[in-house]
Design a protein around this motif. Sequence first.
Motif, PDB file in Angstrom:
ATOM      1  N   GLY B  62       0.557  -1.164   0.109  1.00 21.71           N
ATOM      2  CA  GLY B  62      -0.201  -0.269  -0.087  1.00 21.71           C
ATOM      3  C   GLY B  62       0.937   0.947  -0.386  1.00 21.71           C
ATOM      4  O   GLY B  62       0.374   2.728   0.136  1.00 21.71           O
ATOM      5  N   PHE B  63       2.174   0.541  -0.417  1.00 19.59           N
ATOM      6  CA  PHE B  63       2.542   2.113   0.155  1.00 19.59           C
ATOM      7  C   PHE B  63       3.117   2.747  -1.532  1.00 19.59           C
ATOM      8  O   PHE B  63       3.379   2.115  -2.283  1.00 19.59           O
ATOM      9  CB  PHE B  63       4.336   1.873  -0.027  1.00 19.59           C
ATOM     10  N   GLU B  64       3.435   4.476  -1.650  1.00 16.18           N
ATOM     11  CA  GLU B  64       3.094   4.806  -3.152  1.00 16.18           C
ATOM     12  C   GLU B  64       4.415   6.087  -2.408  1.00 16.18           C
ATOM     13  O   GLU B  64       4.643   6.744  -1.525  1.00 16.18           O
ATOM     14  CB  GLU B  64       1.956   5.338  -3.965  1.00 16.18           C
ATOM     15  N   ALA B  65       5.255   6.340  -4.134  1.00 14.14           N
ATOM     16  CA  ALA B  65       6.297   8.153  -3.618  1.00 14.14           C
ATOM     17  C   ALA B  65       5.254   8.573  -4.849  1.00 14.14           C
ATOM     18  O   ALA B  65       4.870   8.088  -6.391  1.00 14.14           O
ATOM     19  CB  ALA B  65       7.446   7.266  -3.552  1.00 14.14           C
ATOM     20  N   GLU B  66       6.118   9.727  -4.376  1.00 17.38           N
ATOM     21  CA  GLU B  66       6.000  11.089  -6.362  1.00 17.38           C
ATOM     22  C   GLU B  66       7.501  11.312  -6.244  1.00 17.38           C
ATOM     23  O   GLU B  66       8.043  11.938  -5.332  1.00 17.38           O
ATOM     24  CB  GLU B  66       4.881  11.982  -5.965  1.00 17.38           C
ATOM     25  N   PHE B  67       7.445  11.047  -7.164  1.00 20.82           N
ATOM     26  CA  PHE B  67       8.554  11.823  -7.808  1.00 20.82           C
ATOM     27  C   PHE B  67       8.796  13.391  -8.106  1.00 20.82           C
ATOM     28  O   PHE B  67       7.956  13.275  -9.011  1.00 20.82           O
ATOM     29  CB  PHE B  67       9.639  10.992  -9.228  1.00 20.82           C
ATOM     30  N   ASN B  68       9.309  14.442  -7.515  1.00 20.01           N
ATOM     31  CA  ASN B  68       9.238  16.101  -7.521  1.00 20.01           C
ATOM     32  C   ASN B  68      10.297  16.147  -8.462  1.00 20.01           C
ATOM     33  O   ASN B  68      11.650  16.819  -7.088  1.00 20.01           O
ATOM     34  CB  ASN B  68       8.605  16.475  -6.285  1.00 20.01           C
ATOM     35  N   LYS B  69      11.161  16.454  -9.848  1.00 13.81           N
ATOM     36  CA  LYS B  69      12.003  16.597 -10.355  1.00 13.81           C
ATOM     37  C   LYS B  69      12.703  18.664  -9.827  1.00 13.81           C
ATOM     38  O   LYS B  69      13.936  18.074  -9.685  1.00 13.81           O
ATOM     39  CB  LYS B  69      11.841  16.452 -11.822  1.00 13.81           C
ATOM     40  N   SER B  70      11.480  19.063  -9.847  1.00 12.25           N
ATOM     41  CA  SER B  70      12.168  20.222  -9.550  1.00 12.25           C
ATOM     42  C   SER B  70      12.486  20.846  -7.843  1.00 12.25           C
ATOM     43  O   SER B  70      13.553  21.391  -7.755  1.00 12.25           O
ATOM     44  CB  SER B  70      11.088  20.993  -9.502  1.00 12.25           C
ATOM     45  N   GLN B  71      11.961  19.589  -7.319  1.00 15.29           N
ATOM     46  CA  GLN B  71      11.922  19.332  -5.540  1.00 15.29           C
ATOM     47  C   GLN B  71      13.392  18.538  -4.900  1.00 15.29           C
ATOM     48  O   GLN B  71      13.393  18.430  -4.496  1.00 15.29           O
ATOM     49  CB  GLN B  71      11.021  19.945  -4.832  1.00 15.29           C
ATOM     50  N   THR B  72      13.899  17.863  -6.504  1.00 17.21           N
ATOM     51  CA  THR B  72      14.821  17.132  -6.084  1.00 17.21           C
ATOM     52  C   THR B  72      14.153  16.098  -4.294  1.00 17.21           C
ATOM     53  O   THR B  72      15.457  15.893  -4.248  1.00 17.21           O
ATOM     54  CB  THR B  72      16.361  17.081  -5.729  1.00 17.21           C
ATOM     55  N   SER B  73      12.667  15.678  -5.073  1.00 22.51           N
ATOM     56  CA  SER B  73      11.993  14.595  -3.657  1.00 22.51           C
ATOM     57  C   SER B  73      11.818  14.066  -4.227  1.00 22.51           C
ATOM     58  O   SER B  73      11.353  13.783  -5.484  1.00 22.51           O
ATOM     59  CB  SER B  73      11.221  15.926  -3.028  1.00 22.51           C
ATOM     60  N   PHE B  74      11.739  12.744  -3.374  1.00 24.47           N
ATOM     61  CA  PHE B  74      10.857  11.309  -3.775  1.00 24.47           C
ATOM     62  C   PHE B  74      10.609  10.683  -2.992  1.00 24.47           C
ATOM     63  O   PHE B  74      11.030   9.881  -1.669  1.00 24.47           O
ATOM     64  CB  PHE B  74      12.079  10.177  -3.951  1.00 24.47           C
ATOM     65  N   HIS B  75       9.003  11.370  -2.012  1.00 20.38           N
ATOM     66  CA  HIS B  75       8.960  11.285  -0.221  1.00 20.38           C
ATOM     67  C   HIS B  75       7.505   9.863  -0.696  1.00 20.38           C
ATOM     68  O   HIS B  75       7.029   9.554  -1.438  1.00 20.38           O
ATOM     69  CB  HIS B  75       8.350  12.744   0.317  1.00 20.38           C
ATOM     70  N   LEU B  76       7.572   9.421   0.796  1.00 23.81           N
ATOM     71  CA  LEU B  76       7.139   7.760   1.081  1.00 23.81           C
ATOM     72  C   LEU B  76       6.104   8.135   1.729  1.00 23.81           C
ATOM     73  O   LEU B  76       5.867   8.889   2.739  1.00 23.81           O
ATOM     74  CB  LEU B  76       7.944   7.088   1.132  1.00 23.81           C
ATOM     75  N   ARG B  77       4.354   7.281   1.070  1.00 23.85           N
ATOM     76  CA  ARG B  77       3.536   7.800   2.122  1.00 23.85           C
ATOM     77  C   ARG B  77       2.762   6.187   1.936  1.00 23.85           C
ATOM     78  O   ARG B  77       2.914   5.841   0.755  1.00 23.85           O
ATOM     79  CB  ARG B  77       2.209   8.981   1.063  1.00 23.85           C
ATOM     80  N   LYS B  78       1.913   6.209   2.723  1.00 26.13           N
ATOM     81  CA  LYS B  78       0.879   5.758   2.995  1.00 26.13           C
ATOM     82  C   LYS B  78      -0.223   6.055   3.401  1.00 26.13           C
ATOM     83  O   LYS B  78       0.020   7.013   4.482  1.00 26.13           O
ATOM     84  CB  LYS B  78       1.667   4.192   3.831  1.00 26.13           C
ATOM     85  N   PRO B  79      -1.299   5.831   3.227  1.00 28.85           N
ATOM     86  CA  PRO B  79      -2.506   6.571   3.635  1.00 28.85           C
ATOM     87  C   PRO B  79      -2.563   6.138   4.842  1.00 28.85           C
ATOM     88  O   PRO B  79      -3.977   6.659   6.006  1.00 28.85           O
ATOM     89  CB  PRO B  79      -3.797   6.191   2.701  1.00 28.85           C
ATOM     90  N   SER B  80      -2.709   4.689   5.440  1.00 25.16           N
ATOM     91  CA  SER B  80      -3.399   4.256   7.098  1.00 25.16           C
ATOM     92  C   SER B  80      -2.341   2.888   6.805  1.00 25.16           C
ATOM     93  O   SER B  80      -2.426   1.875   6.466  1.00 25.16           O
ATOM     94  CB  SER B  80      -4.703   3.641   6.491  1.00 25.16           C
ATOM     95  N   VAL B  81      -1.556   3.449   7.999  1.00 20.13           N
ATOM     96  CA  VAL B  81      -0.376   2.291   8.746  1.00 20.13           C
ATOM     97  C   VAL B  81      -0.829   1.408   9.375  1.00 20.13           C
ATOM     98  O   VAL B  81      -1.855   1.836   9.813  1.00 20.13           O
ATOM     99  CB  VAL B  81       0.703   3.014   8.977  1.00 20.13           C
TER     100      VAL B  81
END
Lengths: 113, 110
Positions: B62-81
Amino acid sequence: IAGITQAPTSQILAAGRRMTLRCTQDMRHNAMYWYRQDLGLGLRLIHYSNTAGTTGKGEVPDGYSVSRANTDDFPLTLASAVPSQTSVYFCASRVQLAKNIQYFGAGTRLSVL
Amino acid sequence: AQSVTQLDSQVPVFEEAPVELRCNYSSSVSVYLFWYVQYPNQGLQLLLKYLSGSTLVKGINGFEAEFNKSQTSFHLRKPSVHISDTAEYFCAVRGSDMRFGAGTRLTVKP
């Protein structure tokens, strides 16, 4: 079950002793790696091998040596262990065409006293 | 060479709450991005990866991550752990070589 086998799982070693950590993979992966994992530092690459017969130095190679006589085995040797080499060591492998995904062994916990 | 910064060394959350584990990177070349999970006394397992294409990538558990090139970020998220998500999470970037972040210890409390 195919994968990466590391041995031993843990070891306590006297400073100055020689130690070889073993790593064997049965996935026929070309590339293999040795990392050490330390609290607050994440994983740091010690040595790597892109294919059998070749090796290279990583980020923290001092005090360690490796060999790659065949595809399956990639042993890591500490010629004369020091307390700063106390760490958890992970072996990993990668298929060259598998989009850079690395597969990891379960690790070897080494304590040098 | 690349570098990876995981902005939180520890993240405690309650069960069923959402979580975000932050990762920033720097590189002068194009990169591939990864999140690995390490359960106690085990090796690292691949959670998800960004190689190209859609910037939102979905992984296991259930994990997902979003690549943000302009912010050089790759944060990992899960809506309900879940309690079982308690583990160490590592962000990694591969450019000229592979670099790992220092890790974020996620602790899920009941």
